[in-house]
Design a protein around this motif. Structure first.
Motif, PDB file in Angstrom:
ATOM      1  N   ILE A 163     -49.317  14.456 -31.868  1.00 34.71           N
ATOM      2  CA  ILE A 163     -49.881  13.101 -31.737  1.00 34.71           C
ATOM      3  C   ILE A 163     -48.855  12.176 -31.076  1.00 34.71           C
ATOM      4  O   ILE A 163     -49.168  11.409 -30.157  1.00 34.71           O
ATOM      5  CB  ILE A 163     -50.304  12.543 -33.115  1.00 34.71           C
ATOM      6  CG1 ILE A 163     -51.514  13.327 -33.649  1.00 34.71           C
ATOM      7  CG2 ILE A 163     -50.625  11.048 -33.029  1.00 34.71           C
ATOM      8  CD1 ILE A 163     -51.880  13.007 -35.101  1.00 34.71           C
ATOM      9  N   LEU A 164     -47.607  12.283 -31.523  1.00 35.86           N
ATOM     10  CA  LEU A 164     -46.561  11.423 -30.959  1.00 35.86           C
ATOM     11  C   LEU A 164     -46.280  11.785 -29.499  1.00 35.86           C
ATOM     12  O   LEU A 164     -46.094  10.892 -28.657  1.00 35.86           O
ATOM     13  CB  LEU A 164     -45.286  11.510 -31.809  1.00 35.86           C
ATOM     14  CG  LEU A 164     -45.425  10.934 -33.233  1.00 35.86           C
ATOM     15  CD1 LEU A 164     -44.177  11.225 -34.062  1.00 35.86           C
ATOM     16  CD2 LEU A 164     -45.700   9.424 -33.189  1.00 35.86           C
ATOM     17  N   VAL A 165     -46.274  13.091 -29.196  1.00 39.02           N
ATOM     18  CA  VAL A 165     -46.055  13.520 -27.811  1.00 39.02           C
ATOM     19  C   VAL A 165     -47.189  13.001 -26.919  1.00 39.02           C
ATOM     20  O   VAL A 165     -46.953  12.546 -25.793  1.00 39.02           O
ATOM     21  CB  VAL A 165     -45.950  15.068 -27.724  1.00 39.02           C
ATOM     22  CG1 VAL A 165     -46.026  15.549 -26.283  1.00 39.02           C
ATOM     23  CG2 VAL A 165     -44.659  15.544 -28.371  1.00 39.02           C
ATOM     24  N   ASN A 166     -48.422  13.031 -27.437  1.00 39.85           N
ATOM     25  CA  ASN A 166     -49.547  12.507 -26.659  1.00 39.85           C
ATOM     26  C   ASN A 166     -49.365  11.025 -26.347  1.00 39.85           C
ATOM     27  O   ASN A 166     -49.662  10.589 -25.230  1.00 39.85           O
ATOM     28  CB  ASN A 166     -50.870  12.724 -27.407  1.00 39.85           C
ATOM     29  CG  ASN A 166     -51.245  14.199 -27.497  1.00 39.85           C
ATOM     30  OD1 ASN A 166     -50.689  15.044 -26.791  1.00 39.85           O
ATOM     31  ND2 ASN A 166     -52.180  14.508 -28.387  1.00 39.85           N
ATOM     32  N   HIS A 167     -48.893  10.278 -27.325  1.00 36.60           N
ATOM     33  CA  HIS A 167     -48.606   8.855 -27.051  1.00 36.60           C
ATOM     34  C   HIS A 167     -47.551   8.732 -25.951  1.00 36.60           C
ATOM     35  O   HIS A 167     -47.708   7.944 -25.020  1.00 36.60           O
ATOM     36  CB  HIS A 167     -48.097   8.149 -28.313  1.00 36.60           C
ATOM     37  CG  HIS A 167     -49.182   7.794 -29.285  1.00 36.60           C
ATOM     38  ND1 HIS A 167     -50.251   6.990 -28.953  1.00 36.60           N
ATOM     39  CD2 HIS A 167     -49.363   8.121 -30.595  1.00 36.60           C
ATOM     40  CE1 HIS A 167     -51.050   6.838 -30.008  1.00 36.60           C
ATOM     41  NE2 HIS A 167     -50.530   7.517 -31.019  1.00 36.60           N
ATOM     42  N   LEU A 168     -46.494   9.535 -26.087  1.00 35.43           N
ATOM     43  CA  LEU A 168     -45.401   9.478 -25.100  1.00 35.43           C
ATOM     44  C   LEU A 168     -45.897   9.795 -23.688  1.00 35.43           C
ATOM     45  O   LEU A 168     -45.419   9.225 -22.715  1.00 35.43           O
ATOM     46  CB  LEU A 168     -44.301  10.474 -25.472  1.00 35.43           C
ATOM     47  CG  LEU A 168     -43.171   9.983 -26.366  1.00 35.43           C
ATOM     48  CD1 LEU A 168     -42.299  11.159 -26.808  1.00 35.43           C
ATOM     49  CD2 LEU A 168     -42.312   8.942 -25.629  1.00 35.43           C
TER      50      LEU A 168
ATOM     51  N   HIS B  87     -44.224   2.292 -23.779  1.00 32.92           N
ATOM     52  CA  HIS B  87     -44.048   1.533 -25.023  1.00 32.92           C
ATOM     53  C   HIS B  87     -43.559   2.410 -26.170  1.00 32.92           C
ATOM     54  O   HIS B  87     -43.220   1.906 -27.235  1.00 32.92           O
ATOM     55  CB  HIS B  87     -45.364   0.870 -25.439  1.00 32.92           C
ATOM     56  CG  HIS B  87     -45.884  -0.112 -24.442  1.00 32.92           C
ATOM     57  ND1 HIS B  87     -45.272  -1.319 -24.209  1.00 32.92           N
ATOM     58  CD2 HIS B  87     -46.943  -0.047 -23.598  1.00 32.92           C
ATOM     59  CE1 HIS B  87     -45.939  -1.975 -23.264  1.00 32.92           C
ATOM     60  NE2 HIS B  87     -46.956  -1.220 -22.880  1.00 32.92           N
ATOM     61  N   TYR B  88     -43.577   3.712 -25.938  1.00 34.38           N
ATOM     62  CA  TYR B  88     -43.231   4.643 -27.022  1.00 34.38           C
ATOM     63  C   TYR B  88     -41.843   5.263 -26.878  1.00 34.38           C
ATOM     64  O   TYR B  88     -41.530   6.233 -27.534  1.00 34.38           O
ATOM     65  CB  TYR B  88     -44.303   5.744 -27.112  1.00 34.38           C
ATOM     66  CG  TYR B  88     -45.599   5.226 -27.697  1.00 34.38           C
ATOM     67  CD1 TYR B  88     -45.852   5.332 -29.060  1.00 34.38           C
ATOM     68  CD2 TYR B  88     -46.539   4.582 -26.896  1.00 34.38           C
ATOM     69  CE1 TYR B  88     -47.030   4.828 -29.607  1.00 34.38           C
ATOM     70  CE2 TYR B  88     -47.720   4.070 -27.433  1.00 34.38           C
ATOM     71  CZ  TYR B  88     -47.954   4.204 -28.788  1.00 34.38           C
ATOM     72  OH  TYR B  88     -49.101   3.701 -29.334  1.00 34.38           O
TER      73      TYR B  88
ATOM     74  N   TYR C  40     -45.210  -2.698 -29.980  1.00 34.31           N
ATOM     75  CA  TYR C  40     -46.400  -2.553 -29.130  1.00 34.31           C
ATOM     76  C   TYR C  40     -47.669  -2.377 -29.964  1.00 34.31           C
ATOM     77  O   TYR C  40     -48.673  -3.061 -29.741  1.00 34.31           O
ATOM     78  CB  TYR C  40     -46.203  -1.356 -28.186  1.00 34.31           C
ATOM     79  CG  TYR C  40     -47.462  -0.959 -27.458  1.00 34.31           C
ATOM     80  CD1 TYR C  40     -48.004  -1.780 -26.454  1.00 34.31           C
ATOM     81  CD2 TYR C  40     -48.130   0.231 -27.771  1.00 34.31           C
ATOM     82  CE1 TYR C  40     -49.173  -1.424 -25.796  1.00 34.31           C
ATOM     83  CE2 TYR C  40     -49.300   0.590 -27.113  1.00 34.31           C
ATOM     84  CZ  TYR C  40     -49.809  -0.235 -26.127  1.00 34.31           C
ATOM     85  OH  TYR C  40     -50.975   0.114 -25.482  1.00 34.31           O
ATOM     86  N   GLU C  41     -47.628  -1.461 -30.932  1.00 37.92           N
ATOM     87  CA  GLU C  41     -48.851  -1.190 -31.700  1.00 37.92           C
ATOM     88  C   GLU C  41     -49.248  -2.390 -32.575  1.00 37.92           C
ATOM     89  O   GLU C  41     -50.428  -2.684 -32.709  1.00 37.92           O
ATOM     90  CB  GLU C  41     -48.681   0.074 -32.553  1.00 37.92           C
ATOM     91  CG  GLU C  41     -48.651   1.340 -31.697  1.00 37.92           C
ATOM     92  CD  GLU C  41     -48.823   2.632 -32.504  1.00 37.92           C
ATOM     93  OE1 GLU C  41     -48.642   2.592 -33.748  1.00 37.92           O
ATOM     94  OE2 GLU C  41     -49.132   3.668 -31.889  1.00 37.92           O
ATOM     95  N   LEU C  42     -48.257  -3.088 -33.126  1.00 35.20           N
ATOM     96  CA  LEU C  42     -48.593  -4.251 -33.948  1.00 35.20           C
ATOM     97  C   LEU C  42     -49.114  -5.407 -33.076  1.00 35.20           C
ATOM     98  O   LEU C  42     -50.128  -6.014 -33.390  1.00 35.20           O
ATOM     99  CB  LEU C  42     -47.386  -4.703 -34.772  1.00 35.20           C
ATOM    100  CG  LEU C  42     -47.000  -3.803 -35.951  1.00 35.20           C
ATOM    101  CD1 LEU C  42     -45.810  -4.388 -36.708  1.00 35.20           C
ATOM    102  CD2 LEU C  42     -48.173  -3.581 -36.898  1.00 35.20           C
TER     103      LEU C  42
ATOM    104  N   SER D 264     -52.485   6.363 -35.051  1.00 34.02           N
ATOM    105  CA  SER D 264     -51.487   5.418 -34.552  1.00 34.02           C
ATOM    106  C   SER D 264     -50.114   6.066 -34.622  1.00 34.02           C
ATOM    107  O   SER D 264     -49.847   6.897 -35.500  1.00 34.02           O
ATOM    108  CB  SER D 264     -51.510   4.123 -35.376  1.00 34.02           C
ATOM    109  OG  SER D 264     -50.957   4.323 -36.669  1.00 34.02           O
ATOM    110  N   GLY D 265     -49.245   5.684 -33.694  1.00 35.00           N
ATOM    111  CA  GLY D 265     -47.883   6.193 -33.736  1.00 35.00           C
ATOM    112  C   GLY D 265     -47.208   5.793 -35.041  1.00 35.00           C
ATOM    113  O   GLY D 265     -46.486   6.577 -35.648  1.00 35.00           O
ATOM    114  N   CYS D 266     -47.460   4.553 -35.500  1.00 34.38           N
ATOM    115  CA  CYS D 266     -46.805   4.044 -36.706  1.00 34.38           C
ATOM    116  C   CYS D 266     -47.144   4.872 -37.945  1.00 34.38           C
ATOM    117  O   CYS D 266     -46.254   5.269 -38.685  1.00 34.38           O
ATOM    118  CB  CYS D 266     -47.193   2.584 -36.941  1.00 34.38           C
ATOM    119  SG  CYS D 266     -46.422   1.440 -35.783  1.00 34.38           S
TER     120      CYS D 266
END
Ligand code: 1PZ
Length: 215
Positions: free
Chosen positions: A64-69, A76-77, A86-88, A104-106
């Motif tokens: 999931i985190l790699v997909n955000h990256l 933003h990641y 960014y997410e907030l 969400s990344g968070c």
């Protein structure tokens, strides 16, 4: 040629990766953080298939985190700090109950972050253990003091069962592939403060932003 997965690797390299994720101004770089987790998962897989339900969840979260990256908002990641901002700022986090942003990344990173606390407690026990210490006991004590508090009964039960399958201390040290026990202890002594710092920087950031209980 030997496949990369078959090569012996040292837990030291894995822990070194965590060193790389912290920049001078105490920003945590997500790419290196994720790389550290990949190494931990490889290490866990080498302990046997009993742990695969645990590593599957970790792999999911890493992905999931790699997909955000790799997404178009990837810039933003780059660091955990920029991700949180960014997410907030863009309301991309479910703050009180699960809903529109289950990935969400968070919230995803928070799960790994809590597991990092388990790792810290477990490795510290391992470092100060004696020949007759039981890895399963060290593992479950560390778990009960940390991660378990965020897990429902059924997961706690499954985790507790898996801990029984952990190799004994001597074999565990072997799998770490760092050297004789004295060298393992020395390596852990070097690596622990860095892991603790990465943990603490993330913990403070999450606390300041009221993110420690994200659903
Ligand atoms: C070396 C032995 C390994 C012991 C690992 C100790 C951790 C036990 C954790 C058991 C978790 C199992 C499955 C999935 C749980 C998920 O429900 C939770 C919450 O995620 P959500 O459901 O909210 O999306 N996932 C986690 O808590 C993340 C767990 C990551 C565990 C990584 C362990 C890394 C071990 C490194 C080994 C050196």
């Amino acid at each position: 040629a030997v496949a990369l997965e078959d090569q012996k690797f040292s837990l030291q390299e894995v822990l070194d990766t965590f060193k790389l994720c912290l920049s001078e101004n105490k920003e945590v770089h997500l790419e290196q953080y994720v790389a550290g987790w990949r190494g931990l998962v490889r290490f866990m897989n080498s302990l046997g298939s009993v742990f695969s339900f645990i590593s599957k969840d970790a792999v999911n979260k890493i992905q999931i985190l790699v997909n955000h990256l790799n997404s178009e908002t990837g810039a933003h990641y780059v660091t955990i700090q920029s991700m949180v901002r960014y997410e907030l700022d863009n309301q991309l986090v479910d703050l009180t109950k699960r809903g529109s942003f289950p990935e969400s990344g968070c919230r995803t990173l928070l799960r790994l972050h809590r597991a990092l606390r388990w790792l810290e407690l477990f490795l510290e026990r391992l470092r100060t253990s004696t020949e007759d210490s039981k890895t399963s006991a060290m593992c479950s004590e560390a778990y009960n003091e940390s991660l378990s508090q965020h897990h429902p009964w059924i997961i706690r039960k499954a985790a507790g069962t898996a801990f029984w399958a952990l190799p004994g201390r001597a074999q565990f040290f072997d799998v770490m592939n760092v050297g004789v026990p004295d060298q393992v202890v020395a390596m852990l002594g070097d690596a622990m403060p860095l892991i603790s710092e990465v943990y603490q920087v993330t913990e403070d950031l999450y606390a300041q932003n009221n993110l420690l209980e994200l659903p």
